[in-house]
Design a protein around this motif. Sequence first.
Motif, PDB file in Angstrom:
ATOM      1  N   HIS A 108     -28.757  52.518  14.867  1.00 61.47           N
ATOM      2  CA  HIS A 108     -27.588  53.281  15.308  1.00 61.47           C
ATOM      3  C   HIS A 108     -26.656  52.464  16.185  1.00 61.47           C
ATOM      4  O   HIS A 108     -25.452  52.742  16.225  1.00 61.47           O
ATOM      5  N   LEU A 109     -27.177  51.457  16.856  1.00 62.04           N
ATOM      6  CA  LEU A 109     -26.284  50.520  17.540  1.00 62.04           C
ATOM      7  C   LEU A 109     -25.437  49.765  16.519  1.00 62.04           C
ATOM      8  O   LEU A 109     -24.234  49.551  16.726  1.00 62.04           O
ATOM      9  N   ILE A 152     -31.821  48.877  24.925  1.00 67.39           N
ATOM     10  CA  ILE A 152     -31.867  47.549  25.539  1.00 67.39           C
ATOM     11  C   ILE A 152     -32.806  46.630  24.759  1.00 67.39           C
ATOM     12  O   ILE A 152     -32.463  45.489  24.432  1.00 67.39           O
ATOM     13  N   MET A 153     -33.997  47.113  24.437  1.00 67.51           N
ATOM     14  CA  MET A 153     -34.959  46.302  23.691  1.00 67.51           C
ATOM     15  C   MET A 153     -34.472  46.034  22.273  1.00 67.51           C
ATOM     16  O   MET A 153     -34.729  44.969  21.711  1.00 67.51           O
ATOM     17  N   ALA A 154     -33.755  46.990  21.698  1.00 68.83           N
ATOM     18  CA  ALA A 154     -33.295  46.841  20.315  1.00 68.83           C
ATOM     19  C   ALA A 154     -32.311  45.697  20.160  1.00 68.83           C
ATOM     20  O   ALA A 154     -32.297  45.014  19.137  1.00 68.83           O
ATOM     21  N   GLU A 155     -31.467  45.464  21.173  1.00 67.21           N
ATOM     22  CA  GLU A 155     -30.458  44.417  21.029  1.00 67.21           C
ATOM     23  C   GLU A 155     -30.777  43.155  21.833  1.00 67.21           C
ATOM     24  O   GLU A 155     -30.007  42.196  21.797  1.00 67.21           O
ATOM     25  N   ASN A 156     -31.895  43.148  22.537  1.00 63.96           N
ATOM     26  CA  ASN A 156     -32.278  41.980  23.341  1.00 63.96           C
ATOM     27  C   ASN A 156     -33.739  41.637  23.058  1.00 63.96           C
ATOM     28  O   ASN A 156     -34.655  42.202  23.671  1.00 63.96           O
ATOM     29  N   LYS A 157     -33.954  40.703  22.143  1.00 60.00           N
ATOM     30  CA  LYS A 157     -35.303  40.433  21.665  1.00 60.00           C
ATOM     31  C   LYS A 157     -36.225  39.833  22.718  1.00 60.00           C
ATOM     32  O   LYS A 157     -37.449  39.864  22.555  1.00 60.00           O
ATOM     33  N   ASN A 158     -35.666  39.277  23.788  1.00 56.58           N
ATOM     34  CA  ASN A 158     -36.497  38.673  24.823  1.00 56.58           C
ATOM     35  C   ASN A 158     -36.744  39.593  26.013  1.00 56.58           C
ATOM     36  O   ASN A 158     -37.345  39.177  27.003  1.00 56.58           O
ATOM     37  N   VAL A 159     -36.282  40.832  25.918  1.00 50.04           N
ATOM     38  CA  VAL A 159     -36.483  41.792  26.999  1.00 50.04           C
ATOM     39  C   VAL A 159     -37.674  42.691  26.661  1.00 50.04           C
ATOM     40  O   VAL A 159     -37.657  43.396  25.654  1.00 50.04           O
ATOM     41  N   GLY A 160     -38.688  42.662  27.519  1.00 46.08           N
ATOM     42  CA  GLY A 160     -39.872  43.493  27.306  1.00 46.08           C
ATOM     43  C   GLY A 160     -39.670  44.897  27.834  1.00 46.08           C
ATOM     44  O   GLY A 160     -38.637  45.223  28.437  1.00 46.08           O
ATOM     45  N   ALA A 161     -40.681  45.739  27.634  1.00 44.00           N
ATOM     46  CA  ALA A 161     -40.568  47.151  27.981  1.00 44.00           C
ATOM     47  C   ALA A 161     -40.363  47.374  29.478  1.00 44.00           C
ATOM     48  O   ALA A 161     -39.502  48.161  29.884  1.00 44.00           O
ATOM     49  N   ALA A 162     -41.148  46.693  30.321  1.00 39.69           N
ATOM     50  CA  ALA A 162     -41.043  46.902  31.769  1.00 39.69           C
ATOM     51  C   ALA A 162     -39.662  46.499  32.287  1.00 39.69           C
ATOM     52  O   ALA A 162     -39.049  47.215  33.084  1.00 39.69           O
ATOM     53  N   GLY A 220     -21.654  44.928  38.767  1.00 43.16           N
ATOM     54  CA  GLY A 220     -22.608  43.986  39.353  1.00 43.16           C
ATOM     55  C   GLY A 220     -24.021  44.490  39.423  1.00 43.16           C
ATOM     56  O   GLY A 220     -24.907  43.789  39.933  1.00 43.16           O
ATOM     57  N   ARG A 221     -24.264  45.704  38.899  1.00 38.91           N
ATOM     58  CA  ARG A 221     -25.641  46.214  38.905  1.00 38.91           C
ATOM     59  C   ARG A 221     -26.522  45.407  37.980  1.00 38.91           C
ATOM     60  O   ARG A 221     -27.728  45.283  38.190  1.00 38.91           O
ATOM     61  N   LEU A 222     -25.923  44.861  36.920  1.00 34.72           N
ATOM     62  CA  LEU A 222     -26.614  43.977  36.000  1.00 34.72           C
ATOM     63  C   LEU A 222     -25.707  42.788  35.697  1.00 34.72           C
ATOM     64  O   LEU A 222     -24.494  42.862  35.889  1.00 34.72           O
ATOM     65  N   LEU A 223     -26.299  41.712  35.206  1.00 35.26           N
ATOM     66  CA  LEU A 223     -25.556  40.513  34.881  1.00 35.26           C
ATOM     67  C   LEU A 223     -25.514  40.319  33.360  1.00 35.26           C
ATOM     68  O   LEU A 223     -26.428  40.766  32.655  1.00 35.26           O
ATOM     69  N   PRO A 224     -24.491  39.633  32.843  1.00 33.79           N
ATOM     70  CA  PRO A 224     -24.461  39.346  31.400  1.00 33.79           C
ATOM     71  C   PRO A 224     -25.736  38.634  30.939  1.00 33.79           C
ATOM     72  O   PRO A 224     -26.213  38.869  29.827  1.00 33.79           O
ATOM     73  N   ALA A 225     -26.291  37.793  31.800  1.00 32.20           N
ATOM     74  CA  ALA A 225     -27.514  37.064  31.456  1.00 32.20           C
ATOM     75  C   ALA A 225     -28.708  37.981  31.244  1.00 32.20           C
ATOM     76  O   ALA A 225     -29.647  37.639  30.533  1.00 32.20           O
ATOM     77  N   ASP A 226     -28.668  39.174  31.855  1.00 34.84           N
ATOM     78  CA  ASP A 226     -29.752  40.136  31.661  1.00 34.84           C
ATOM     79  C   ASP A 226     -29.853  40.583  30.204  1.00 34.84           C
ATOM     80  O   ASP A 226     -30.905  40.995  29.735  1.00 34.84           O
ATOM     81  N   PHE A 227     -28.713  40.505  29.502  1.00 38.35           N
ATOM     82  CA  PHE A 227     -28.660  40.935  28.104  1.00 38.35           C
ATOM     83  C   PHE A 227     -28.683  39.736  27.153  1.00 38.35           C
ATOM     84  O   PHE A 227     -28.104  39.786  26.074  1.00 38.35           O
ATOM     85  N   ASN A 228     -29.382  38.679  27.552  1.00 37.58           N
ATOM     86  CA  ASN A 228     -29.491  37.483  26.699  1.00 37.58           C
ATOM     87  C   ASN A 228     -28.124  36.918  26.339  1.00 37.58           C
ATOM     88  O   ASN A 228     -27.877  36.579  25.197  1.00 37.58           O
TER      89      ASN A 228
END
Length: 217
Positions: A73-74, A134-144, A209-217
């Motif tokens: 759906h994304l 978040i996990m669907a579009e960022n393969k290096n981001v784990g569940a936690a 600034g709550r999150l950074l672009p780098a957080d989303f790979n």
Amino acid sequence: MFDRCSYKAQARARLKGRWLTPIIMSALSLVLLFSALSSAKKMAESESPLFPFFALAIVAAAGILLVSSSKIHLEISRTDGEIPHARIAESVGELWKRGARGGILLALWVFVWSLLFVIPGIVKFVSYSQMFFIMAENKNVGAARAMRMSKAMTDGHKADIALMAMSFLGWIFLSMLTSGIGFLWLCPYMATSFANAYSAMKIEAIRSGRLLPADFN
């Protein structure tokens, strides 16, 4: 700004002429989950010692379906053209491990918070509601990590997300009157609407600034 009317209108526009693959995804999800829940009910009534393990498997399966559906759906919310049916199998194959872990972790945390009464559990569920996108579009981001990022993204928008979910109650009731057939269309509509909301909250979280672009790979 959280504009649920705009997110829903965008979803209807994006789904126009592209319903087949998301409907297939919805059908598979509904059949598998209803079958699993029916089996779980029978096992619980028979007091089977395998019930806890089966319940855990259902939670893991729900996580896999949620993250796979989120990816599809994304894509619908961000692209034009028909989505190939093969994308369903590709999404499951790519994301099933993280989806299973995400489903189990989410269920665990919501259960723990629900022990403090129902409302805290609902609040935490909404707080973690973006983790599968978040996990669907960022393969290096784990569940936690996805849960922590979702908590940051939903800061200030929990009520907005809850109100958006409640705005579908009329359609949910009508779908129930069709013996569940209406959910084949309603589930893609809801999922794409929330995908639009996710994209908007992601941009806002980065700008604030709550999150950074780098957080989303």
